[in-house]
Design a protein around this motif. Structure first.
Motif, mmCIF file in Angstrom:
data_model
loop_
_atom_site.group_PDB
_atom_site.id
_atom_site.type_symbol
_atom_site.label_atom_id
_atom_site.label_comp_id
_atom_site.label_asym_id
_atom_site.label_seq_id
_atom_site.Cartn_x
_atom_site.Cartn_y
_atom_site.Cartn_z
ATOM 1 N N ARG A 97 0.817 -1.219 0.000
ATOM 2 C CA ARG A 97 0.000 0.000 0.000
ATOM 3 C C ARG A 97 0.849 1.267 0.000
ATOM 4 O O ARG A 97 0.517 2.232 -0.684
ATOM 5 C CB ARG A 97 -0.955 -0.035 1.184
ATOM 6 C CG ARG A 97 -2.091 -1.024 0.973
ATOM 7 C CD ARG A 97 -2.877 -1.283 2.251
ATOM 8 N NE ARG A 97 -3.994 -2.182 2.012
ATOM 9 C CZ ARG A 97 -3.906 -3.506 2.030
ATOM 10 N NH1 ARG A 97 -2.747 -4.102 2.285
ATOM 11 N NH2 ARG A 97 -4.975 -4.249 1.806
ATOM 12 N N MET A 141 -6.812 2.345 0.391
ATOM 13 C CA MET A 141 -5.513 1.941 0.940
ATOM 14 C C MET A 141 -5.157 2.759 2.177
ATOM 15 O O MET A 141 -4.651 2.217 3.171
ATOM 16 C CB MET A 141 -4.424 2.063 -0.132
ATOM 17 C CG MET A 141 -4.530 0.978 -1.193
ATOM 18 S SD MET A 141 -3.187 0.998 -2.396
ATOM 19 C CE MET A 141 -3.713 2.327 -3.482
ATOM 20 N N TRP A 144 -7.217 1.440 5.073
ATOM 21 C CA TRP A 144 -6.660 0.189 5.580
ATOM 22 C C TRP A 144 -5.420 0.466 6.428
ATOM 23 O O TRP A 144 -5.271 -0.091 7.510
ATOM 24 C CB TRP A 144 -6.312 -0.748 4.414
ATOM 25 C CG TRP A 144 -5.883 -2.103 4.875
ATOM 26 C CD1 TRP A 144 -6.685 -3.201 5.016
ATOM 27 C CD2 TRP A 144 -4.570 -2.513 5.273
ATOM 28 N NE1 TRP A 144 -5.940 -4.273 5.478
ATOM 29 C CE2 TRP A 144 -4.635 -3.871 5.649
ATOM 30 C CE3 TRP A 144 -3.345 -1.862 5.351
ATOM 31 C CZ2 TRP A 144 -3.530 -4.579 6.078
ATOM 32 C CZ3 TRP A 144 -2.230 -2.567 5.802
ATOM 33 C CH2 TRP A 144 -2.333 -3.912 6.160
#
Length: 151
Positions: A97, A141, A144
Motif C-alpha cells: 500500500r 488503501m 486500511w
C-alpha cells in the motif's frame, strides 16, 4: 551539462522493475516478462541493467525541446519516482500500500496532464475514469493503513 542522479533514485530505479512485474486490476499485464525470458534491459530477479536504467533516466529528464505535455508528463514521472522512495517495513501488506499510493497518485497526475493536453475524447474519458478509480483506491488503501499499520 551533466546532471547528478540522487542515490535514492538510483536504488528506487533498481527496485521498480520487480514491482512492476505484478499485474494490477485494470492495468493488464504490462511489464510482464515475455514468454521467452526477461524483458529487454532486465537481468535476473527483475533488476535492470545499468545501461537500461541510465537510458530510462535520460528519457525522464526535461529537455529544452520538449512539448508542454511532455514536460508535464516528465514532471509527474519524477514526482512519482521520488514519492515511491519510502522505506520497506518487511510487512508485505503495508509495503504494498505505501508503494501503491504514490504509484496511483502518479497515474492521477498523468491523467490530469492528459486532460489538459489531449485532443482525443476517448483519451480524456479514460483519463477521467483513471482519476476516479485511482482516487477511490488511494482512499481505500489509506483507510486500511489507518486501521492496520503500526502507529
Amino acid at each position: 551539462m551533466t546532471r547528478s542522479i540522487p542515490t535514492a533514485l538510483i536504488l528506487l530505479m533498481l527496485a521498480l522493475p520487480a514491482a512492476a512485474q505484478s499485474s494490477h486490476q485494470g492495468h493488464g499485464s504490462h511489464g510482464a516478462p515475455a514468454a521467452t525470458g526477461a524483458p529487454k534491459g532486465q537481468t535476473g530477479a527483475g533488476a535492470m541493467s545499468m545501461e537500461s536504467m541510465q537510458t530510462m533516466m535520460k528519457t525522464m529528464m526535461p529537455s529544452p525541446g520538449d512539448a508542454a505535455s511532455t514536460k508535464d508528463f516528465k514532471s509527474a514521472d519524477m514526482k512519482m519516482m521520488h514519492d515511491m522512495a519510502v522505506p520497506y517495513t518487511g510487512n508485505p501488506d503495508i509495503d504494498f500500500r505505501t508503494k501503491m499510493i504514490p504509484h496511483h497518485q502518479g497515474a492521477i497526475d498523468m491523467a490530469k496532464v492528459a486532460l489538459a493536453h489531449a485532443k482525443d475524447e476517448t483519451t480524456k474519458s479514460l483519463a477521467a475514469q483513471i482519476i476516479k478509480d485511482q482516487e477511490r483506491e488511494i482512499a481505500e488503501m489509506r483507510e486500511w493503513l489507518s486501521k492496520n499499520a503500526p502507529k
